[in-house]
Design an enzyme around this catalytic site. Structure first.
Site, mmCIF file in Angstrom:
data_model
loop_
_atom_site.group_PDB
_atom_site.id
_atom_site.type_symbol
_atom_site.label_atom_id
_atom_site.label_comp_id
_atom_site.label_asym_id
_atom_site.label_seq_id
_atom_site.Cartn_x
_atom_site.Cartn_y
_atom_site.Cartn_z
ATOM 1 N N TYR A 37 29.768 64.492 64.336
ATOM 2 C CA TYR A 37 30.273 63.354 65.111
ATOM 3 C C TYR A 37 29.568 62.080 64.675
ATOM 4 O O TYR A 37 30.160 61.017 64.597
ATOM 5 C CB TYR A 37 30.047 63.603 66.601
ATOM 6 N N ASN A 60 42.306 63.465 71.354
ATOM 7 C CA ASN A 60 43.128 63.538 70.156
ATOM 8 C C ASN A 60 44.622 63.691 70.471
ATOM 9 O O ASN A 60 45.033 64.708 70.996
ATOM 10 C CB ASN A 60 42.634 64.739 69.345
ATOM 11 N N CYS A 68 40.425 68.572 63.635
ATOM 12 C CA CYS A 68 39.215 68.491 64.454
ATOM 13 C C CYS A 68 38.328 69.702 64.245
ATOM 14 O O CYS A 68 37.188 69.702 64.643
ATOM 15 C CB CYS A 68 39.546 68.443 65.928
ATOM 16 N N HIS A 69 38.874 70.750 63.656
ATOM 17 C CA HIS A 69 38.058 71.946 63.458
ATOM 18 C C HIS A 69 37.002 71.731 62.386
ATOM 19 O O HIS A 69 36.116 72.546 62.211
ATOM 20 C CB HIS A 69 38.966 73.126 63.109
ATOM 21 N N GLU A 97 37.416 78.433 54.356
ATOM 22 C CA GLU A 97 37.579 77.242 53.528
ATOM 23 C C GLU A 97 36.370 77.013 52.618
ATOM 24 O O GLU A 97 36.441 76.291 51.644
ATOM 25 C CB GLU A 97 37.783 76.011 54.411
#
Length: 100
Positions: A37, A60, A68-69, A97
């Site tokens: 953040y 959001n 947002c993940h 990922e």
DNA sequence: CAACACAAAGTAG
DNA sequence: CTACTTTGTGTTG
């Protein structure tokens, strides 16, 4: 989806300039990369506004278009997602990922 | 305009 | 490690 189009839609939706910057910055996080953040707020032009960033992301308007993940706490933990305080799916997705 | 809320970070112990 | 303080913006009264 480009940045200007998103900004325009966000503005039409009634979001403030601050939220727009935060959301756009969040959307620009590359795949396999996580951001805190604090980093998002700083990149948006408000260093130190980590809490405000959290507030903006919590509201959001486009949870699908905005990843947002990929936004995590400075400790490397997931924080919360979709109103839940720690989604197992989120962590596994990040791991897949290559973010972790 | 003032007080409270928020998914954090920083500093002190 | 935990506890207290600081922080910027949004929302509600």
């Amino acid at each position: 989806m480009n940045r200007k189009l998103m900004a325009q839609r966000l503005e039409e939706r009634g979001l403030t300039n601050f939220q727009i910057k935060i959301l756009l910055t969040t959307m620009e996080i590359p795949k396999g990369r996580t951001a805190t953040y604090k980093e998002i707020a700083a990149r948006a032009g408000y260093p130190g506004a980590s809490r405000a960033a959290g507030t903006a992301l919590r509201k959001n308007p486009f949870p699908i278009a905005i990843p947002c993940h990929r936004v995590v706490k400075s400790s490397g933990e997931t924080g919360s997602y979709s109103g839940r305080s720690n989604s197992r799916i989120k962590k596994e997705l990040l791991k897949k990922e290559g973010a972790i």
